[in-house]
Scaffold this active site. Structure first.
Site, PDB file in Angstrom:
ATOM      1  CB  SER A 170       8.392  -6.631   0.766  1.00 46.54           C
ATOM      2  OG  SER A 170       8.748  -7.483   1.829  1.00 46.54           O
ATOM      3  CB  THR A 219       0.480 -10.482   3.554  1.00 49.18           C
ATOM      4  OG1 THR A 219       1.545 -10.167   2.658  1.00 49.18           O
ATOM      5  CG2 THR A 219       0.302 -11.986   3.620  1.00 49.18           C
ATOM      6  N   GLY A 220      -0.617  -9.639   0.697  1.00 54.98           N
ATOM      7  CA  GLY A 220      -0.989 -10.004  -0.665  1.00 54.98           C
ATOM      8  C   GLY A 220      -1.555  -8.815  -1.412  1.00 54.98           C
ATOM      9  N   GLY A 265      -3.441  -5.989  -2.070  1.00 54.50           N
ATOM     10  CA  GLY A 265      -4.236  -5.167  -1.173  1.00 54.50           C
ATOM     11  C   GLY A 265      -5.592  -4.783  -1.725  1.00 54.50           C
ATOM     12  CB  THR A 314       2.380  -6.714   4.288  1.00 61.42           C
ATOM     13  OG1 THR A 314       2.141  -6.007   3.088  1.00 61.42           O
ATOM     14  CG2 THR A 314       2.008  -5.896   5.495  1.00 61.42           C
ATOM     15  CB  THR A 372       3.688  -3.175   3.434  1.00 64.80           C
ATOM     16  OG1 THR A 372       4.148  -3.815   2.257  1.00 64.80           O
ATOM     17  CG2 THR A 372       2.595  -2.194   3.027  1.00 64.80           C
ATOM     18  NE  ARG A 423      -1.503  -0.795  -4.381  1.00 65.30           N
ATOM     19  CZ  ARG A 423      -1.170  -1.728  -3.499  1.00 65.30           C
ATOM     20  NH1 ARG A 423      -0.189  -1.514  -2.653  1.00 65.30           N
ATOM     21  NH2 ARG A 423      -1.821  -2.867  -3.454  1.00 65.30           N
ATOM     22  CB  VAL A 424      -3.116   3.771  -0.418  1.00 66.89           C
ATOM     23  CG1 VAL A 424      -3.268   3.218   0.989  1.00 66.89           C
ATOM     24  CG2 VAL A 424      -2.454   5.148  -0.378  1.00 66.89           C
ATOM     25  N   GLY A 425      -2.275   0.512  -0.563  1.00 69.14           N
ATOM     26  CA  GLY A 425      -2.793  -0.847  -0.465  1.00 69.14           C
ATOM     27  C   GLY A 425      -3.691  -1.019   0.755  1.00 69.14           C
ATOM     28  CG  ASP A 426      -3.905  -4.978   2.222  1.00 64.63           C
ATOM     29  OD1 ASP A 426      -2.892  -4.623   1.565  1.00 64.63           O
ATOM     30  OD2 ASP A 426      -3.960  -6.041   2.860  1.00 64.63           O
TER      31      ASP A 426
HETATM   32  N1  ASP Z   1      -0.763  -5.986   0.998  1.00 66.96           N
HETATM   33  C1  ASP Z   1       0.328  -5.202   0.487  1.00 66.96           C
HETATM   34  C2  ASP Z   1      -0.194  -4.182  -0.486  1.00 66.96           C
HETATM   35  O1  ASP Z   1      -1.115  -4.447  -1.224  1.00 66.96           O
HETATM   36  C3  ASP Z   1       1.397  -5.988  -0.167  1.00 66.96           C
HETATM   37  C4  ASP Z   1       1.670  -7.379   0.359  1.00 66.96           C
HETATM   38  O2  ASP Z   1       1.397  -7.713   1.479  1.00 66.96           O
HETATM   39  O3  ASP Z   1       2.159  -8.211  -0.366  1.00 66.96           O
HETATM   40  O4  ASP Z   1       0.379  -3.115  -0.545  1.00 66.96           O
END
Ligand code: ASP
Length: 345
Positions: free
Chosen positions: A86, A256-257, A259, A205, A223, A233-236
């Site tokens: 990850s 984390t999680g 985004g 992450t 991450t 796609r871009v996350g947080d």
């Molecule tokens: N926050 C990350 C994203 O959305 C993934 C994660 O932390 O699980 O890309």
């Protein structure tokens, strides 16, 4: 000085501290009061792989080094670990089979740098730092970020390991675009979660926050993002204020999680601003989680988002939507602590 309430909280926390030994088996550590304002320097980071990352960060901090160097060195550990699917090298690819990485870094002076959708580079965090230090910009994405990295001496590497390629090919059989984001619930519910298919390892992450001996705070977040995501796609994680925020007057936060929900709520900035208003780290993280739940209760019950925070005094805390979130803490007293985060469900 800890007041009685904080002392009880610290004792309760320390009673539930876990360490992961080499075999991966959790063991209860002897009770040690933690979370004391005197416990600095300190580094904290998300998930169990934060333990190894903290070790490298601690080498910098314990030698009197700068928190910025500590967080960069620390998160490089999971970035380079092919077994970690990850983060960085070995990360699960997007739905087109491309490993695209997101990372950002922020120092005690309010400087920040970020890369998103970066391919072929093992240490996106170091490219993010270079964006911060060598350009007038904050963020570079995609091909431009790669071009910048290559021009600055980073080597092109194939980041797709055979294991991650196998998981992607497995996923392609159904190609079901249905992110499963609260996998750690499943991990915790099952005694031996050894054979989860690739599409269940679809997030985690590393977010890291450090306070150095000079009392300065920095943070890093890196991450490979959501597994099998849409290309682009871009996350947080690379978004300053969403996946990471540091204000050296107050504290830092990371997430984390899923985004998308963190971005919608500018989560890490919110946590830091709440700490500025006097919230303790865990309470600030909880409030940010509640904001997500309140706005989208139907989405929130099926996803995971966790926040982790460290304030200027070295106090820390975390809160997540779902159970199973954990974070690693490392200071002069303890180097191997894995603490279960508080959760809503
Ligand atoms: N926050 C990350 C994203 O959305 C993934 C994660 O932390 O699980 O890309």
């Amino acid at each position: 000085m800890l007041d009685r309430r904080k002392f009880l909280k610290a004792s309760a926390l320390s009673a539930s501290l876990l360490a992961i030994d080499k075999s991966g088996i959790a063991a209860v550590l002897p009770s040690t009061p933690l979370n004391s304002a005197a416990a600095k320097p300190i580094v904290i980071s998300t998930w169990d792989f934060g333990i190894a990352a903290n070790h490298d960060a601690w080498k910098v901090l314990s030698a009197g080094g700068r928190s910025l160097d500590a967080v960069e060195k620390g998160v490089q550990v999971p970035e380079a670990d092919p077994k970690n699917q990850s983060v960085g090298y070995g990360g699960l690819p997007d739905r087109d089979g491309k490993v695209t990485l997101d990372a950002c870094i922020m120092d005690d002076l309010g400087n920040c740098g970020s890369v998103a959708g970066l391919e072929h580079i093992v240490h996106p965090i170091s490219v993010a730092r270079m964006v911060m230090e060598k350009t007038p910009h904050v963020m570079l994405v995609g091909d431009g970020a790669l071009q910048f990295a290559l021009e600055n001496g980073f080597k092109k590497t194939n980041l797709l390991t055979p294991e991650s390629e196998k998981a992607w090919k497995e996923w392609l059989k159904t190609a079901k675009y249905e992110p499963v984001m609260n996998i750690e619930n499943k991990l915790y519910d099952k005694a031996a979660p050894t054979k989860l298919p690739g599409n269940q390892y679809n997030h985690d992450t590393i977010g890291m926050l450090a306070l150095d001996a000079r009392g300065n705070l920095s943070g890093a977040c890196t991450t490979s993002g959501m597994a099998f995501k849409l290309h682009g796609r871009v996350g947080d994680s690379p978004i300053i204020g969403a996946g990471l925020y540091v204000d050296n007057e107050v504290g830092g936060a990371t997430s984390t999680g899923v985004g998308e929900e963190v971005i919608r709520n500018v989560g890490s900035f919110l946590v830091v601003e709440l700490m500025r208003q006097g919230y303790a780290p865990e309470a600030a993280c909880k409030e940010a989680v509640m904001r997500i739940i309140k706005k989208k209760p139907d989405i929130a019950k099926n996803i995971q988002v966790g926040f982790l925070a460290l304030n200027k005094k070295g106090e820390y805390g975390a809160y997540a939507i779902q159970k199973g979130f954990s974070y690693a803490v490392c200071n002069a007293e303890n180097q191997d602590l894995l603490i279960p985060g508080q959760s809503y469900y």
